[in-house]
Write a protein that holds these residues in place. Structure first.
Motif, PDB file in Angstrom:
ATOM      1  N   ARG A  91       0.832  -1.207   0.000  1.00  0.00           N
ATOM      2  CA  ARG A  91       0.000   0.000   0.000  1.00  0.00           C
ATOM      3  C   ARG A  91       0.866   1.256   0.000  1.00  0.00           C
ATOM      4  NH1 ARG A  91      -4.526  -1.816   4.467  1.00  0.00           N
ATOM      5  NH2 ARG A  91      -6.196  -2.378   3.009  1.00  0.00           N
ATOM      6  N   SER A  92       1.878   1.260   0.847  1.00  0.00           N
ATOM      7  CA  SER A  92       2.776   2.403   0.928  1.00  0.00           C
ATOM      8  C   SER A  92       3.514   2.610  -0.393  1.00  0.00           C
ATOM      9  CB  SER A  92       3.776   2.190   2.070  1.00  0.00           C
ATOM     10  OG  SER A  92       4.751   3.214   2.099  1.00  0.00           O
ATOM     11  N   THR A  93       3.941   1.524  -0.986  1.00  0.00           N
ATOM     12  CA  THR A  93       4.648   1.602  -2.268  1.00  0.00           C
ATOM     13  C   THR A  93       3.733   2.110  -3.369  1.00  0.00           C
ATOM     14  OG1 THR A  93       6.115  -0.210  -1.626  1.00  0.00           O
ATOM     15  CG2 THR A  93       5.948   0.270  -3.985  1.00  0.00           C
ATOM     16  N   SER A  94       2.492   1.669  -3.359  1.00  0.00           N
ATOM     17  CA  SER A  94       1.524   2.130  -4.348  1.00  0.00           C
ATOM     18  C   SER A  94       1.311   3.642  -4.239  1.00  0.00           C
ATOM     19  CB  SER A  94       0.189   1.405  -4.154  1.00  0.00           C
ATOM     20  OG  SER A  94      -0.764   1.845  -5.098  1.00  0.00           O
ATOM     21  N   THR A  95       1.247   4.153  -3.016  1.00  0.00           N
ATOM     22  CA  THR A  95       1.101   5.592  -2.790  1.00  0.00           C
ATOM     23  C   THR A  95       2.314   6.351  -3.342  1.00  0.00           C
ATOM     24  OG1 THR A  95      -0.232   5.241  -0.807  1.00  0.00           O
ATOM     25  CG2 THR A  95       0.823   7.388  -1.043  1.00  0.00           C
ATOM     26  N   THR A  96       3.495   5.798  -3.087  1.00  0.00           N
ATOM     27  CA  THR A  96       4.728   6.415  -3.584  1.00  0.00           C
ATOM     28  C   THR A  96       4.745   6.448  -5.109  1.00  0.00           C
ATOM     29  OG1 THR A  96       5.969   5.677  -1.643  1.00  0.00           O
ATOM     30  CG2 THR A  96       7.248   6.250  -3.603  1.00  0.00           C
ATOM     31  N   MET A  97       4.340   5.347  -5.737  1.00  0.00           N
ATOM     32  CA  MET A  97       4.314   5.282  -7.195  1.00  0.00           C
ATOM     33  C   MET A  97       3.292   6.259  -7.778  1.00  0.00           C
ATOM     34  SD  MET A  97       6.648   3.063  -8.016  1.00  0.00           S
ATOM     35  CE  MET A  97       7.543   3.645  -6.570  1.00  0.00           C
ATOM     36  N   SER A  98       2.167   6.419  -7.087  1.00  0.00           N
ATOM     37  CA  SER A  98       1.136   7.358  -7.546  1.00  0.00           C
ATOM     38  C   SER A  98       1.662   8.788  -7.529  1.00  0.00           C
ATOM     39  CB  SER A  98      -0.108   7.262  -6.655  1.00  0.00           C
ATOM     40  OG  SER A  98      -0.722   6.003  -6.773  1.00  0.00           O
ATOM     41  N   LYS A  99       2.364   9.143  -6.472  1.00  0.00           N
ATOM     42  CA  LYS A  99       2.938  10.482  -6.375  1.00  0.00           C
ATOM     43  C   LYS A  99       4.015  10.681  -7.437  1.00  0.00           C
ATOM     44  CE  LYS A  99       2.107  11.038  -1.401  1.00  0.00           C
ATOM     45  NZ  LYS A  99       2.744  11.162  -0.061  1.00  0.00           N
ATOM     46  N   LEU A 100       4.807   9.653  -7.650  1.00  0.00           N
ATOM     47  CA  LEU A 100       5.881   9.739  -8.645  1.00  0.00           C
ATOM     48  C   LEU A 100       5.309   9.897 -10.050  1.00  0.00           C
ATOM     49  CD1 LEU A 100       8.953   9.652  -8.985  1.00  0.00           C
ATOM     50  CD2 LEU A 100       8.798   7.159  -9.173  1.00  0.00           C
ATOM     51  N   ALA A 101       4.186   9.241 -10.301  1.00  0.00           N
ATOM     52  CA  ALA A 101       3.544   9.312 -11.625  1.00  0.00           C
ATOM     53  C   ALA A 101       3.044  10.714 -11.937  1.00  0.00           C
ATOM     54  CB  ALA A 101       2.394   8.316 -11.710  1.00  0.00           C
ATOM     55  N   LYS A 102       2.814  11.523 -10.901  1.00  0.00           N
ATOM     56  CA  LYS A 102       2.295  12.877 -11.094  1.00  0.00           C
ATOM     57  C   LYS A 102       3.397  13.928 -11.093  1.00  0.00           C
ATOM     58  CE  LYS A 102      -2.023  11.573  -8.791  1.00  0.00           C
ATOM     59  NZ  LYS A 102      -2.854  11.722  -7.566  1.00  0.00           N
ATOM     60  N   SER A 103       4.624  13.491 -10.939  1.00  0.00           N
ATOM     61  CA  SER A 103       5.726  14.449 -10.882  1.00  0.00           C
ATOM     62  C   SER A 103       6.076  14.979 -12.270  1.00  0.00           C
ATOM     63  CB  SER A 103       6.959  13.800 -10.235  1.00  0.00           C
ATOM     64  OG  SER A 103       7.376  12.673 -10.979  1.00  0.00           O
ATOM     65  N   ARG A 104       6.699  16.131 -12.291  1.00  0.00           N
ATOM     66  CA  ARG A 104       7.061  16.764 -13.563  1.00  0.00           C
ATOM     67  C   ARG A 104       8.350  16.183 -14.117  1.00  0.00           C
ATOM     68  NH1 ARG A 104       6.032  23.222 -12.266  1.00  0.00           N
ATOM     69  NH2 ARG A 104       3.780  23.081 -11.862  1.00  0.00           N
ATOM     70  N   GLY A 105       8.508  16.341 -15.419  1.00  0.00           N
ATOM     71  CA  GLY A 105       9.755  15.937 -16.059  1.00  0.00           C
ATOM     72  C   GLY A 105       9.812  14.483 -16.487  1.00  0.00           C
ATOM     73  N   LEU A 106       8.712  13.753 -16.358  1.00  0.00           N
ATOM     74  CA  LEU A 106       8.701  12.352 -16.770  1.00  0.00           C
ATOM     75  C   LEU A 106       8.597  12.257 -18.292  1.00  0.00           C
ATOM     76  CD1 LEU A 106       6.158  10.808 -14.220  1.00  0.00           C
ATOM     77  CD2 LEU A 106       8.658  10.688 -14.099  1.00  0.00           C
ATOM     78  N   THR A 107       9.220  11.240 -18.858  1.00  0.00           N
ATOM     79  CA  THR A 107       8.989  10.955 -20.266  1.00  0.00           C
ATOM     80  C   THR A 107       7.630  10.283 -20.397  1.00  0.00           C
ATOM     81  OG1 THR A 107       9.961   8.741 -20.197  1.00  0.00           O
ATOM     82  CG2 THR A 107      11.467  10.595 -20.579  1.00  0.00           C
ATOM     83  N   THR A 108       7.127  10.221 -21.609  1.00  0.00           N
ATOM     84  CA  THR A 108       5.828   9.583 -21.827  1.00  0.00           C
ATOM     85  C   THR A 108       5.869   8.128 -21.401  1.00  0.00           C
ATOM     86  OG1 THR A 108       5.376  11.067 -23.680  1.00  0.00           O
ATOM     87  CG2 THR A 108       4.073   9.045 -23.559  1.00  0.00           C
TER      88      THR A 108
END
Length: 206
Positions: A91-108
């Protein structure tokens, strides 16, 4: 001169008495080792011995040793605690991944892979929850109950592995991939350990 000799002898006598008293009060290492383990020690030793049979014993012991007084020497409680600890981490990891997915500068590709990963981890959470719920039921068929749990935990492990598949290939190399790998490897190892403890419980019960 005689007085000096007297005090010298008295000093030696007192020293010998202190040494003897210390030896009496402090048991030798051999006698200490011969003493039976106390309840907490025995419970911790049970967890260590059980974890030694898993693929990642150090992680297993570090995760579960804090619950020794609750687990005691019960394989069922040990497996249940492993599932609960794994669920919390997923659950904690899923939350971290969700936040990371919304961060700027990611490639498509990174954004797509992260969102897919969050979905896979969501499935893993569902399967672990079902496993914990099944573990607490009073079923007439123990074999069927354990088969369900083993199937769901195995599926959770597959979901976690699939999460990282989206980051395969050199094109995905970078800090995002490194971060995801660290989190996913940890949850996958915890799930693997939980499955091993579930399998052990099923084996000794049947």
């Amino acid at each position: 001169m005689e007085q000096s000799s007297f005090f010298h002898g008295l000093t030696i006598l007192i020293t010998l008495m202190i040494i003897q008293l210390t030896e009496f009060m402090i048991p030798s290492s051999a006698s200490a080792a011969a003493r039976p383990l106390g309840p907490i020690d025995a419970n911790t030793e049970f967890i260590k011995t059980s974890c030694d049979a898993t693929t990642y014993p150090e992680l297993c012991f570090n995760t579960l040793s804090g619950y020794a007084s609750e687990i005691q020497s019960s394989p069922q409680l040990l497996a249940g605690a492993a599932l609960s600890a794994t669920l919390k981490t997923v659950r904690s990891t899923s939350t971290t991944m969700s936040k990371l997915a919304k961060s700027r500068g990611l490639t498509t590709r990174e954004a797509v892979a992260l969102n897919d990963c969050v979905e896979e981890l969501g499935d893993s959470v569902d399967e672990l929850q079902r496993s914990i719920g099944e573990m607490g039921k009073k079923e007439s068929s123990f074999d069927l109950q354990m088969s369900n749990i083993q199937t769901w935990v195995s599926a959770a492990l597959t979901d976690e592995d699939t999460c990282f598949d989206g980051f395969s290939g050199n094109a995905m190399n970078g800090s995002v991939k490194t971060t995801v790998r660290g989190h996913i490897v940890n949850v996958a190892h915890m799930t693997s350990n939980a499955l091993a403890l579930v399998n052990h419980y099923a084996l000794i019960h049947s």
